[in-house]
Motif scaffolding. Sequence first.
Motif, short mmCIF file in Angstrom:
data_model
loop_
_atom_site.label_atom_id
_atom_site.label_comp_id
_atom_site.label_asym_id
_atom_site.label_seq_id
_atom_site.Cartn_x
_atom_site.Cartn_y
_atom_site.Cartn_z
N ILE A 158 0.83 -1.21 0.00
CA ILE A 158 0.00 0.00 0.00
C ILE A 158 0.87 1.25 0.00
CG2 ILE A 158 -1.72 1.30 1.31
CD1 ILE A 158 -2.68 -1.42 2.44
N ALA A 159 1.86 1.29 0.91
CA ALA A 159 2.67 2.50 1.06
C ALA A 159 3.53 2.79 -0.16
CB ALA A 159 3.55 2.37 2.31
N ALA A 160 4.12 1.74 -0.74
CA ALA A 160 5.00 1.96 -1.88
C ALA A 160 4.23 2.45 -3.10
CB ALA A 160 5.75 0.66 -2.23
N ARG A 161 2.96 2.12 -3.18
CA ARG A 161 2.13 2.66 -4.25
C ARG A 161 1.69 4.09 -3.94
NH1 ARG A 161 1.82 -2.70 -4.63
NH2 ARG A 161 1.28 -3.67 -6.63
N ARG A 162 1.41 4.37 -2.68
CA ARG A 162 0.98 5.71 -2.28
C ARG A 162 2.11 6.73 -2.40
NH1 ARG A 162 -3.54 7.85 -2.15
NH2 ARG A 162 -3.00 9.16 -0.37
N ILE A 163 3.36 6.27 -2.29
CA ILE A 163 4.47 7.23 -2.34
C ILE A 163 4.57 7.89 -3.70
CG2 ILE A 163 6.33 5.70 -3.13
CD1 ILE A 163 6.55 8.27 -0.29
N ASP A 164 3.94 7.32 -4.73
CA ASP A 164 3.90 7.97 -6.04
C ASP A 164 2.97 9.19 -6.04
OD1 ASP A 164 5.64 6.16 -7.20
OD2 ASP A 164 4.04 4.81 -7.87
N ARG A 165 2.11 9.32 -4.98
CA ARG A 165 1.09 10.37 -5.01
C ARG A 165 1.06 11.24 -3.76
NH1 ARG A 165 -1.45 5.70 -6.75
NH2 ARG A 165 -2.62 5.46 -4.82
N VAL A 166 1.90 10.96 -2.77
CA VAL A 166 1.89 11.76 -1.54
C VAL A 166 3.28 12.31 -1.26
CG1 VAL A 166 0.04 10.34 -0.58
CG2 VAL A 166 2.41 9.79 -0.03
N MET B 33 13.53 4.10 -0.34
CA MET B 33 14.36 3.74 -1.50
C MET B 33 13.80 4.37 -2.78
SD MET B 33 15.41 -0.26 -1.02
CE MET B 33 16.33 -0.82 0.42
N THR B 34 12.47 4.36 -2.92
CA THR B 34 11.85 4.96 -4.10
C THR B 34 12.15 6.45 -4.17
OG1 THR B 34 10.05 3.35 -3.98
CG2 THR B 34 9.66 5.33 -5.27
N THR B 35 11.98 7.14 -3.06
CA THR B 35 12.21 8.58 -3.03
C THR B 35 13.67 8.90 -3.30
OG1 THR B 35 10.42 8.84 -1.42
CG2 THR B 35 12.00 10.65 -1.60
N ALA B 36 14.58 8.12 -2.76
CA ALA B 36 16.01 8.39 -2.93
C ALA B 36 16.44 8.27 -4.38
CB ALA B 36 16.82 7.44 -2.06
N THR B 37 15.81 7.39 -5.14
CA THR B 37 16.29 7.10 -6.50
C THR B 37 15.40 7.64 -7.61
OG1 THR B 37 15.14 4.95 -6.42
CG2 THR B 37 17.46 4.98 -5.76
N ARG C 287 6.21 13.29 4.67
CA ARG C 287 5.12 12.98 5.59
C ARG C 287 4.98 11.48 5.82
NH1 ARG C 287 -0.39 15.49 3.75
NH2 ARG C 287 0.96 17.34 3.94
N MET C 288 4.96 10.71 4.74
CA MET C 288 4.76 9.27 4.89
C MET C 288 5.93 8.59 5.60
SD MET C 288 4.31 6.21 2.09
CE MET C 288 2.61 6.59 1.68
N ILE C 289 7.15 8.89 5.16
CA ILE C 289 8.31 8.16 5.67
C ILE C 289 8.60 8.54 7.12
CG2 ILE C 289 10.78 7.75 5.34
CD1 ILE C 289 10.22 8.20 2.31
N LEU D 86 13.61 14.91 3.68
CA LEU D 86 13.10 14.45 2.39
C LEU D 86 12.14 15.48 1.80
CD1 LEU D 86 12.48 10.73 3.38
CD2 LEU D 86 14.20 11.54 1.75
N PRO D 87 11.85 15.38 0.50
CA PRO D 87 10.95 16.37 -0.13
C PRO D 87 9.60 16.46 0.54
CG PRO D 87 12.06 15.05 -1.79
CD PRO D 87 12.37 14.42 -0.48
N ALA D 88 9.10 17.67 0.65
CA ALA D 88 7.79 17.90 1.26
C ALA D 88 6.67 17.92 0.24
CB ALA D 88 7.81 19.23 2.03
N ARG D 89 7.01 17.69 -1.02
CA ARG D 89 6.00 17.67 -2.05
C ARG D 89 5.97 16.29 -2.70
NH1 ARG D 89 8.77 17.77 -6.72
NH2 ARG D 89 10.89 18.57 -6.72
N ARG D 90 4.86 15.96 -3.29
CA ARG D 90 4.72 14.66 -3.92
C ARG D 90 5.50 14.61 -5.23
NH1 ARG D 90 -1.54 14.64 -6.05
NH2 ARG D 90 -1.33 16.29 -7.62
N ALA D 91 5.73 13.41 -5.74
CA ALA D 91 6.48 13.25 -6.98
C ALA D 91 5.70 13.82 -8.16
CB ALA D 91 6.77 11.77 -7.24
N GLY D 92 6.49 14.30 -9.18
CA GLY D 92 5.86 14.75 -10.40
C GLY D 92 5.48 16.18 -10.37
#
Length: 501
Positions: A365-373, A426-430, A377-379, A495-501
Amino acid sequence: MSSLRSPGTARQAPPAEVAGPAPAAAFPRVATVVVLGTIMAVLDMTIVNVALRHLSESFGAPLETMQWTTTAYTLALAAVIPTAAWAMDRIGAKRTYVIALALFTLGSLLAACAWDAGSLIAFRAVQGLGGGLLQPVGMTMGMRVVDRARLGRAMAVLGLPILVGPVLGPVLGGRLVDAASWHWIFLINLPVGALALLLAARLLPADAPAARGTEPPADAPHPYGTEPPADAPHARGTGRPRLDVPGLLMLSPGLALLLYGLARGGERGDFTAPGTLVPTLAGAVLAAAFVRRALAVRAPLLDLRLLRDRTFAAGIGTLAVFTCGYFGSMLLGPLYWQQERGLSATAAGLLGAPVGLVVGTTMQIAARRIDRVAPRRMIAAGCAVGALGMGLLAWQTGMAGVASWRIVVAGMVLGVGAGMTMMPAMTTATRDLPADRLAGASTALSINSQLAASVGTALLSVVLGTAGPGPAGFRLAYAVAAALLALGALSALRLPARRAG
């Protein structure tokens, strides 16, 4: 010019990717092979740990000698991981992965045929040479074929064996040694390894490197959709990449000596004995020498300039302290159930199974949500939840006669935190790294994981041994682990305070 930014500058967008296999078609094929190979290696490590006492009895060797079956694997792992990025550039990711699978499977066959403790230790080292390449190479292949906007979902799949394996391994290991014989902890790898090799040959995209003295056409696409930068060690006109031999002679022995010293110190609860202190210091000196060289030469074995990227540095820092506490605490559960509660290895493994299910579910669930949040905050929240669960374990295990279900529930809270932290970090770092840097990044993450887990295991072993047997020792050890996870939350705030993209 490096594509990595320096502190205070805007992150540059990854270079445009040229045509390659469509991610929607390529990723499922790559993921099938990578997950199969990685879970085989991760499960094998935990299965052997459970079987050490049985191996000691079968070979008539002291338990201290049989622990070298684990140490030899870890040392071989540490020696080969630094070569992963170079090997992928030199012979291609697919060939590197197939060689790693073959080595691991061959080592499993040889280990099953071992005739004494010495031969088993040697064959475990062969396994380690293959196992050390499986994770970084597999993760690199997966990241290269997936759309960056969907990287979190991809990491959820690729990272499942890393988080679930250490929990499910003791269950399988306990069952195998209780119901069959020690040979089966290695024989079980043979059909899995053979299937992984067959699938790797059929499903992984080909990525043959350029021949020495030649250069590819200017418009030739890379099979993974990447193209090396002009200043890379395998730039056009230079042929195949050269191995940084001085760097290899510093980093591989340095990591091996460090891990050996940490393991010995943790086992004996003393880091001042010459047999522990000397290799630890020697490893630290070699590692420091490598860092100095890596920052000075043009084409180091491991690109430490990745740490100039603030997001990568924050991600790997968060993972370092979280991994230290989380994987370091893995030794505490089985010891608690067997020493304090008098349960068998199989029963202890079964009581850890709910944690593995929670980790796997939460991570998906979390690894999919990290694409949108927002990653921060999450980590950070995941680290905080993990610290809460570890704190509950400290409280519960420090009480006499506490109900078993309360300890299991505390472990499940910890599992939620781990699932929210590891793969999302790991997703955010790379995610925003240029594609040509992914091999170096995955290698750095693998080294970071091995070192942090070894430091955590050694630290908590010493804490447990110093506090003495009984509930008080487990309470203190879990409390130290909780503090490490809380430190991860502080690092995650960078870590970034904004979502990816």
